[in-house]
Design a protein around this motif. Structure first.
Motif, mmCIF file in Angstrom:
data_model
loop_
_atom_site.group_PDB
_atom_site.id
_atom_site.type_symbol
_atom_site.label_atom_id
_atom_site.label_comp_id
_atom_site.label_asym_id
_atom_site.label_seq_id
_atom_site.Cartn_x
_atom_site.Cartn_y
_atom_site.Cartn_z
ATOM 1 N N SER A 40 0.838 -1.199 0.000
ATOM 2 C CA SER A 40 0.000 0.000 0.000
ATOM 3 C C SER A 40 0.874 1.252 0.000
ATOM 4 N N SER A 41 0.555 2.230 0.841
ATOM 5 C CA SER A 41 1.334 3.473 0.926
ATOM 6 C C SER A 41 1.816 3.629 2.363
ATOM 7 N N PRO A 42 2.916 2.982 2.711
ATOM 8 C CA PRO A 42 3.325 2.912 4.124
ATOM 9 C C PRO A 42 4.002 4.192 4.598
ATOM 10 N N PRO A 43 4.007 4.431 5.914
ATOM 11 C CA PRO A 43 4.778 5.566 6.455
ATOM 12 C C PRO A 43 6.272 5.268 6.385
ATOM 13 N N VAL A 44 7.055 6.249 5.949
ATOM 14 C CA VAL A 44 8.500 6.058 5.800
ATOM 15 C C VAL A 44 9.235 7.225 6.442
ATOM 16 N N LEU A 45 10.488 6.982 6.786
ATOM 17 C CA LEU A 45 11.334 8.029 7.357
ATOM 18 C C LEU A 45 11.910 8.938 6.283
ATOM 19 N N SER A 46 12.365 8.349 5.177
ATOM 20 C CA SER A 46 12.976 9.128 4.104
ATOM 21 C C SER A 46 12.979 8.299 2.826
ATOM 22 N N ASN B 162 12.906 5.730 -11.885
ATOM 23 C CA ASN B 162 14.117 5.538 -11.095
ATOM 24 C C ASN B 162 13.880 4.456 -10.052
ATOM 25 N N LEU B 163 14.971 3.811 -9.634
ATOM 26 C CA LEU B 163 14.912 2.862 -8.536
ATOM 27 C C LEU B 163 15.051 3.646 -7.238
ATOM 28 N N MET B 164 14.043 3.533 -6.373
ATOM 29 C CA MET B 164 13.992 4.293 -5.132
ATOM 30 C C MET B 164 14.048 3.345 -3.940
ATOM 31 N N MET B 165 14.520 3.875 -2.806
ATOM 32 C CA MET B 165 14.515 3.121 -1.560
ATOM 33 C C MET B 165 13.904 3.978 -0.464
ATOM 34 N N SER B 166 12.898 3.448 0.216
ATOM 35 C CA SER B 166 12.271 4.118 1.345
ATOM 36 C C SER B 166 12.623 3.368 2.626
ATOM 37 N N LEU B 167 12.895 4.124 3.679
ATOM 38 C CA LEU B 167 13.290 3.533 4.951
ATOM 39 C C LEU B 167 12.101 3.510 5.904
ATOM 40 N N PHE B 168 11.780 2.321 6.444
ATOM 41 C CA PHE B 168 10.752 2.202 7.478
ATOM 42 C C PHE B 168 11.348 2.579 8.834
ATOM 43 N N GLU B 169 10.478 2.755 9.804
ATOM 44 C CA GLU B 169 10.965 2.969 11.172
ATOM 45 C C GLU B 169 11.603 1.687 11.686
ATOM 46 N N PRO B 170 12.704 1.797 12.442
ATOM 47 C CA PRO B 170 13.332 0.582 12.978
ATOM 48 C C PRO B 170 12.374 -0.182 13.881
#
Length: 518
Positions: free
Chosen positions: A263-269, A347-355
Motif C-alpha cells: 500500500s502506501s506505508p509511512p517512511v522516514l525518508s 528511477n529505482l527508489m529506496m524508502s526507509l521504514f521505522e526501525p
C-alpha cells in the motif's frame, strides 16, 4: 538535501593574511578557495544536489538561485564585491525566505555559513541580536531555529586562538544551540593559509558531503550502488539511552511483496539508488564526472555495456508491479521500488521504514513472512482476487474525487484559458464550453469567489465583441447568454447563485437547426 552557501562579503573579510613566500591574500580569497574545493567535490560526487549562493554584509543578496550548474556557482565566487559591516541576522532571515519559497518547510536543508568570526558593530550585530533574543515579539522573532529541518555549518576564516580572544566563538556556538544543536563550527588549525583552509573544508566534506556507497545483494547477485541523498542516522525516541542507528553498507533483499499489499506505508525518508559501474581494473566509471567530455561519454558507453543487477532489479519491479523488502540492519527494513518521474523515465527508489521488527502492522513481523510456496493453498486465490493481509477494501474516497484546485495562480489561469479556448470554437464546442463554465462556476460559488464570476463574464463579453465577421451567429448568442448568467450569479442572490444549478446552453434557431441536422 539542498544546500545554501552564505558568504560574508563585509569589509572585515578583506583583512590581509600574511603568507610566506607568496603574494598577500585576503580572508575572502581563502574563503573562495575553500568554496571552490567544495563545489568541485559536489560537482563530482553530488551532482544531483541543488545549491544556492547568498552573499551578505548589512544586507543580503541571492547571487545564484538553487542550481545544479556548479560552473555558475564558481563564476559567481569571482564576481563578489566588498560591502560594509556584518549583519548576520538579516542573512539568516534571507536564507529562511529563499528555502521556504523554493522547498517549503518540510525539506531538510544544509546551510554553510562562511565568515571570519567578526560579529559586526552596533544595532544589527550578532551580539545585539542575541542580547535582545528573549525580548522580541512573535512577528520580529530571530530566524533561528530555521522553520525547516536544517543543519548549520559555520566555516570560520580564523583560527581558534583568534576567536577565543573575543566572545565570537561563544556567540557562534549560541547560533548552533538556537538551531536545536543541529550543526557544527569549523575553524582553521594553525596559521591562515591555503593548505589549512583546504583541510578545514575537507572536514566539512567528510562530515556532510561524502557519498554513501553500499552493496545491494539478492542471493548470489550483487551490485555496487550509491544511495542519494545520504541516509541520516535515526534516533529512537522510546529508548532510555538513545543511540543513533545507521544503515549497513550491505543492503540485502529478503523478499518481494505486491505493491497492493505494501500500500502506501509511512517512511522516514526516500532515496535514489544509483548503480556504480566498475571497469575491469576495478575503478569506478560512474556515476562520477570526468574532466574531459569525451572521456565521460566513453566511460558512460562502457558502463552501459556491462550487465548490472541494479538495472535488472529495477526493470523487474517495474514490470511485475512489486516491491523488494530490503534489510538495512538488525530489525530495520526498507523497500525498493520503481518510481516514475514521467511517462518515459523512472528511477529505482529506496524508502526507509521505522526501525523495529513490525514496521507495517498489517504485514506482521517481517521475520515471520515467507514464500507463497510454503502455504497449503495460494493465499492470493486462483484468480489473484484476494490478499492474505488485512487490507482495507477499495472504497472510493470522497477526497479522491476530481475536484477543482486553485492552490496556485496557474491552476486558476489554466481553467479560465480553457473556457476562452472553447468560446472561440463555438458552436462546435458548445457542450465542452458549458461543462467547463459550470465547473468554474461551482468552484467559485463554493469558495465565495464571486468577483471571479464577474471577471469571467467581462471576458466573455469582450470575446463576443472580437468575433470575426465569418463567425457563426450562434457564437455571439451563447457568449452573451453565458456572460449574463455569470453576472447574475456574481450578485450572490439565492435564485441565481444556487450551487446545484447549471447554466444550460441557450436554445436558438441556429442551435435547433444544427441539432436537427445531426
Amino acid at each position: 538535501m539542498p544546500t545554501v552557501v552564505v558568504m560574508d562579503v563585509s569589509l572585515s573579510m578583506t583583512r590581509p593574511v600574511s603568507a610566506e613566500g607568496s603574494e598577500e591574500y585576503q580572508r575572502k580569497h581563502l574563503a573562495v578557495h575553500g568554496l571552490t574545493m567544495l563545489f568541485e567535490h559536489m560537482a563530482t560526487n553530488y551532482k544531483l544536489e541543488f545549491t544556492a549562493l547568498v552573499v551578505f554584509s548589512s544586507l543580503w543578496e541571492l547571487m545564484v538561485p538553487f542550481t545544479r550548474d556548479y560552473n555558475t556557482l564558481q563564476e559567481a565566487l569571482s564576481n563578489m564585491d566588498d560591502y560594509d559591516k556584518t549583519c548576520l541576522e538579516s542573512a539568516l532571515l534571507g536564507v529562511c525566505n529563499i528555502v521556504q519559497q523554493e522547498w517549503g518547510a518540510a525539506i531538510p536543508c544544509q546551510v554553510v555559513l562562511v565568515t571570519d568570526g567578526c560579529l559586526g558593530i552596533g544595532r544589527g550585530s550578532l551580539r545585539h541580536s542575541l542580547a535582545t533574543h528573549n525580548q522580541r515579539s512573535e512577528s520580529n522573532r530571530f530566524p533561528l531555529p530555521f522553520p525547516f529541518p536544517s543543519k548549520l555549518y559555520v566555516m570560520c576564516m580564523a583560527n581558534l586562538e583568534e576567536l577565543q580572544s573575543t566572545d565570537s566563538l561563544d556567540c557562534l556556538e549560541r547560533l548552533i544551540d538556537l538551531n536545536n544543536g543541529e550543526g557544527q563550527i569549523f575553524t582553521i588549525d594553525g596559521p591562515l593559509c591555503l593548505k589549512n583552509v583546504q583541510s578545514m573544508f575537507g572536514k566539512l566534506i567528510d562530515l556532510a558531503y561524502t557519498p554513501f556507497h553500499a552493496v545491494l545483494k539478492c542471493g548470489h547477485l550483487t551490485s555496487d550502488v550509491q544511495v542519494f541523498p545520504r541516509p541520516e542516522p535515526f534516533v529512537i525516541d522510546e529508548e532510555i539511552d538513545p543511540i543513533p542507528k545507521a544503515i549497513n553498507t550491505d543492503l540485502e533483499i529478503v523478499g518481494f511483496v505486491d505493491i497492493a499489499d505494501i500500500s502506501s506505508p509511512p517512511v522516514l525518508s526516500r532515496h535514489l539508488v544509483l548503480p556504480i559501474a566498475l571497469n575491469r581494473e576495478g575503478d569506478e566509471v560512474g556515476p562520477g564526472i570526468t574532466d574531459d567530455a569525451e572521456d565521460e561519454n566513453s566511460a558512460n558507453q562502457i558502463a552501459g555495456k556491462i550487465p548490472n543487477f541494479c538495472v535488472l532489479l529495477h526493470g523487474s519491479l517495474k514490470v511485475e508491479g512489486m516491491v523488494a523488502v530490503v534489510q538495512l540492519g538488525p530489525e530495520w527494513y526498507g523497500m525498493l521500488y520503481s518510481q516514475a518521474d514521467s511517462k518515459k523515465k523512472s528511477n529505482l527508489m529506496m524508502s526507509l521504514f521505522e526501525p523495529g521488527p513490525e514496521p507495517l502492522p498489517w504485514l506482521g513481523k517481517m521475520a515471520q513472512l515467507g514464500p507463497i510456496s510454503d502455504a497449503k493453498e495460494n493465499p492470493y486465490g486462483e484468480d489473484d482476487n484476494k490478499s492474505p493481509f488485512p487490507l482495507q477494501p477499495k472504497n472510493k474516497r470522497s477526497y479522491a474525487q476530481n475536484v477543482t484546485v486553485w492552490i496556485k495562480p496557474s491552476g486558476l489561469q489554466t481553467d479560465v484559458q480553457k473556457i476562452l479556448r472553447n468560446a472561440r470554437k463555438l458552436p462546435e464546442k458548445t457542450q465542452t464550453f458549458y461543462k467547463e463554465l459550470n465547473r468554474l462556476r461551482k468552484a467559485a460559488l463554493a469558495l465565495g469567489f464571486l468577483d471571479l464570476l464577474k471577471g469571467v463574464a467581462d471576458m466573455l463579453e469582450r470575446e463576443c465583441t472580437l468575433l470575426p465577421d465569418t463567425a457563426h451567429p450562434d457564437a455571439a448568442f451563447q457568449l452573451t447568454h453565458a456572460a449574463q448568467q455569470l453576472k447574475v450569479a456574481s450578485t450572490g442572490a439565492s435564485e441565481y447563485a444556487a450551487y446545484d444549478q447549471n447554466i444550460a446552453p441557450l436554445q436558438t434557431d441556429f442551435s435547433s437547426s444544427s441539432t436537427e441536422r445531426m
